[in-house]
Design a protein around this motif. Structure first.
Motif, PDB file in Angstrom:
ATOM      1  N   ILE A 134      -6.583  17.154 -11.824  1.00  0.00           N
ATOM      2  CA  ILE A 134      -6.411  16.374 -10.600  1.00  0.00           C
ATOM      3  C   ILE A 134      -4.971  16.560 -10.149  1.00  0.00           C
ATOM      4  CG2 ILE A 134      -5.606  14.171 -11.561  1.00  0.00           C
ATOM      5  CD1 ILE A 134      -7.938  12.982  -9.728  1.00  0.00           C
ATOM      6  N   LYS A 135      -4.700  16.391  -8.889  1.00  0.00           N
ATOM      7  CA  LYS A 135      -3.357  16.641  -8.355  1.00  0.00           C
ATOM      8  C   LYS A 135      -2.491  15.405  -8.511  1.00  0.00           C
ATOM      9  CE  LYS A 135      -5.009  20.114  -5.094  1.00  0.00           C
ATOM     10  NZ  LYS A 135      -5.170  20.483  -3.666  1.00  0.00           N
ATOM     11  N   LEU A 136      -1.361  15.585  -9.211  1.00  0.00           N
ATOM     12  CA  LEU A 136      -0.425  14.495  -9.476  1.00  0.00           C
ATOM     13  C   LEU A 136       0.810  14.650  -8.607  1.00  0.00           C
ATOM     14  CD1 LEU A 136      -0.299  14.038 -13.363  1.00  0.00           C
ATOM     15  CD2 LEU A 136      -0.975  12.327 -11.698  1.00  0.00           C
ATOM     16  N   PRO A 155       0.821  -1.210   0.000  1.00  0.00           N
ATOM     17  CA  PRO A 155       0.000   0.000   0.000  1.00  0.00           C
ATOM     18  C   PRO A 155       0.855   1.261   0.000  1.00  0.00           C
ATOM     19  CG  PRO A 155      -0.005  -1.042   2.164  1.00  0.00           C
ATOM     20  CD  PRO A 155       0.696  -1.987   1.244  1.00  0.00           C
ATOM     21  N   MET A 156       0.334   2.286  -0.615  1.00  0.00           N
ATOM     22  CA  MET A 156       1.014   3.578  -0.705  1.00  0.00           C
ATOM     23  C   MET A 156       0.080   4.640  -0.148  1.00  0.00           C
ATOM     24  SD  MET A 156       3.344   5.781  -1.921  1.00  0.00           S
ATOM     25  CE  MET A 156       4.357   4.862  -3.086  1.00  0.00           C
ATOM     26  N   HIS A 157       0.596   5.532   0.684  1.00  0.00           N
ATOM     27  CA  HIS A 157      -0.247   6.619   1.188  1.00  0.00           C
ATOM     28  C   HIS A 157      -0.530   7.592   0.047  1.00  0.00           C
ATOM     29  CE1 HIS A 157      -1.998   9.720   3.608  1.00  0.00           C
ATOM     30  NE2 HIS A 157      -1.093  10.582   3.176  1.00  0.00           N
ATOM     31  N   VAL A 158      -1.798   7.765  -0.274  1.00  0.00           N
ATOM     32  CA  VAL A 158      -2.210   8.671  -1.350  1.00  0.00           C
ATOM     33  C   VAL A 158      -3.136   9.732  -0.750  1.00  0.00           C
ATOM     34  CG1 VAL A 158      -3.341   8.885  -3.587  1.00  0.00           C
ATOM     35  CG2 VAL A 158      -2.075   6.796  -3.035  1.00  0.00           C
ATOM     36  N   PRO A 159      -2.751  11.006  -0.784  1.00  0.00           N
ATOM     37  CA  PRO A 159      -3.630  12.059  -0.268  1.00  0.00           C
ATOM     38  C   PRO A 159      -4.983  12.041  -0.978  1.00  0.00           C
ATOM     39  CG  PRO A 159      -1.431  12.929  -0.690  1.00  0.00           C
ATOM     40  CD  PRO A 159      -1.467  11.545  -1.280  1.00  0.00           C
ATOM     41  N   PHE A 160      -6.025  12.396  -0.270  1.00  0.00           N
ATOM     42  CA  PHE A 160      -7.387  12.376  -0.800  1.00  0.00           C
ATOM     43  C   PHE A 160      -7.481  13.232  -2.066  1.00  0.00           C
ATOM     44  CE2 PHE A 160     -11.855  13.764  -0.892  1.00  0.00           C
ATOM     45  CZ  PHE A 160     -12.480  12.535  -0.815  1.00  0.00           C
ATOM     46  N   GLY A 161      -8.009  12.633  -3.150  1.00  0.00           N
ATOM     47  CA  GLY A 161      -8.181  13.361  -4.399  1.00  0.00           C
ATOM     48  C   GLY A 161      -6.921  13.507  -5.229  1.00  0.00           C
ATOM     49  N   HIS A 162      -5.857  12.820  -4.839  1.00  0.00           N
ATOM     50  CA  HIS A 162      -4.593  12.862  -5.576  1.00  0.00           C
ATOM     51  C   HIS A 162      -4.376  11.553  -6.337  1.00  0.00           C
ATOM     52  CE1 HIS A 162      -3.903  16.260  -2.941  1.00  0.00           C
ATOM     53  NE2 HIS A 162      -2.682  16.465  -3.429  1.00  0.00           N
ATOM     54  N   ILE A 163      -3.367  11.584  -7.223  1.00  0.00           N
ATOM     55  CA  ILE A 163      -2.843  10.380  -7.861  1.00  0.00           C
ATOM     56  C   ILE A 163      -1.332  10.386  -7.663  1.00  0.00           C
ATOM     57  CG2 ILE A 163      -2.387   9.210 -10.055  1.00  0.00           C
ATOM     58  CD1 ILE A 163      -5.024  10.198 -11.100  1.00  0.00           C
ATOM     59  N   VAL A 164      -0.800   9.270  -7.200  1.00  0.00           N
ATOM     60  CA  VAL A 164       0.658   9.126  -7.106  1.00  0.00           C
ATOM     61  C   VAL A 164       1.110   8.395  -8.362  1.00  0.00           C
ATOM     62  CG1 VAL A 164       2.587   8.141  -5.828  1.00  0.00           C
ATOM     63  CG2 VAL A 164       0.623   9.069  -4.584  1.00  0.00           C
ATOM     64  N   ALA A 165       1.953   9.049  -9.162  1.00  0.00           N
ATOM     65  CA  ALA A 165       2.356   8.523 -10.463  1.00  0.00           C
ATOM     66  C   ALA A 165       3.815   8.103 -10.467  1.00  0.00           C
ATOM     67  CB  ALA A 165       2.124   9.580 -11.549  1.00  0.00           C
ATOM     68  N   ASN A 166       4.104   7.062 -11.211  1.00  0.00           N
ATOM     69  CA  ASN A 166       5.479   6.628 -11.412  1.00  0.00           C
ATOM     70  C   ASN A 166       6.251   7.744 -12.133  1.00  0.00           C
ATOM     71  OD1 ASN A 166       7.866   5.284 -12.510  1.00  0.00           O
ATOM     72  ND2 ASN A 166       6.840   3.372 -11.987  1.00  0.00           N
ATOM     73  N   GLU A 167       7.451   7.996 -11.682  1.00  0.00           N
ATOM     74  CA  GLU A 167       8.268   9.085 -12.226  1.00  0.00           C
ATOM     75  C   GLU A 167       8.436   8.985 -13.748  1.00  0.00           C
ATOM     76  OE1 GLU A 167      10.469  12.495 -12.451  1.00  0.00           O
ATOM     77  OE2 GLU A 167       9.470  11.741 -10.641  1.00  0.00           O
ATOM     78  N   LYS A 168       8.376   7.771 -14.280  1.00  0.00           N
ATOM     79  CA  LYS A 168       8.594   7.591 -15.726  1.00  0.00           C
ATOM     80  C   LYS A 168       7.516   8.274 -16.569  1.00  0.00           C
ATOM     81  CE  LYS A 168       6.140   3.201 -16.476  1.00  0.00           C
ATOM     82  NZ  LYS A 168       6.291   1.790 -16.883  1.00  0.00           N
ATOM     83  N   TRP A 169       6.372   8.607 -15.949  1.00  0.00           N
ATOM     84  CA  TRP A 169       5.292   9.233 -16.697  1.00  0.00           C
ATOM     85  C   TRP A 169       5.368  10.762 -16.687  1.00  0.00           C
ATOM     86  CZ3 TRP A 169       2.532   6.531 -19.955  1.00  0.00           C
ATOM     87  CH2 TRP A 169       2.398   5.152 -19.758  1.00  0.00           C
TER      88      TRP A 169
END
Length: 258
Positions: A38-40, A11-25
């Motif tokens: 949306i917040k990346l 699991p990864m902590h993801v702030p509400f309404g955010h997306i955590v993206a792989n750096e490669k993107w």
């Protein structure tokens, strides 16, 4: 940001309404399509995950190039599928160039792994889809139709109609097969001997070949079959959401009358 475990499937902590993206993107058309809507947050070391929608749900993205290159994407999908901590949604670029390879990834994802697969025509379309998924989740996380269960369940009538489309089956043999193999996963993984015991050698050969050794002439049939399975899953989930909504309205009406 909470770090991801060494195997990349925790699991990864993801702030509400955010997306955590792989750096490669970073800088990609896909990321650009989401920015401002949306917040990346970009993070290193998210392999095999491409995007985290929440602490327990993620996107595995298969590009046109990956699909054409071979089966290298399979390891990533298996790692997430075998994890008890993540629910993965597989997004695949289905383009004119990759279309001939799509039935293989469709079978592997939907039947072999029991994961949700969503085809897109471009990264811009994918960005709209991912934003929609996050918005669904932030409104009612438990009601997101793609994240409620790891394995999609198909209703019996829809399953019966799907199995009838397999070459050599039809209306007579489909019920017999489903009595012995209650799910698409079990049917697709059945051995030739197991199939022969139910429908005889001739039909068993055709069914087994349909799942394991498809000829180019069968690609359209396989595509229609998998599409019908996915459509049945979507309808089933929509019906469940409708039942939940009606049940909620019924309870609200009863409270007002009380």
């Amino acid at each position: 940001m909470e770090s991801n475990p060494p195997d990349g499937t925790g699991p990864m902590h993801v702030p509400f309404g955010h997306i955590v993206a792989n750096e490669k993107w970073r800088g990609s058309q896909l990321a650009q399509g989401m920015q401002g809507k949306i917040k990346l947050v970009f993070e290193d070391g998210l392999t095999p995950v491409d995007f985290y929608l929440s602490s327990k749900s993620c996107i595995l993205y298969i590009t046109e190039a990956e699909l054409v290159a071979g089966n290298g994407y399979r390891k990533r999908l298996v790692r997430v599928r075998n994890s008890n901590k993540l629910q993965g949604i597989v997004v695949v670029e289905k383009t004119q160039m990759s279309e001939q390879y799509f039935p293989a990834v469709q079978k592997f994802t939907v039947l072999d792994l029991g994961m949700v697969l969503l085809p897109v025509a471009s990264q811009m379309e994918a960005s709209c889809l991912i934003i929609q998924l996050v918005q669904e989740q932030t409104r009612e996380p438990s009601k997101n139709p793609f994240l409620r269960k790891k394995r999609a369940l198909v209703s019996e009538p829809a399953l019966l109609r799907s199995v009838q489309q397999i070459p050599g089956v039809g209306k007579v043999k489909a019920p017999l097969l489903l009595q012995r193999f209650p799910s698409i996963q079990q049917l697709s993984n059945a051995s030739l001997r197991e199939l022969e015991a139910v429908v005889g050698p001739a039909a068993a050969q055709r069914i087994h070949a349909f799942f394991s050794q498809p000829r180019p002439s069968q690609h359209k049939k396989r595509s229609r079959f998998f599409t019908s399975v996915q459509r049945a899953v979507s309808v089933e989930k929509a019906e469940r959401r409708g039942e939940l909504l009606l049940d909620r309205r019924h309870r609200d009406t009863n409270r007002r009358e009380a």
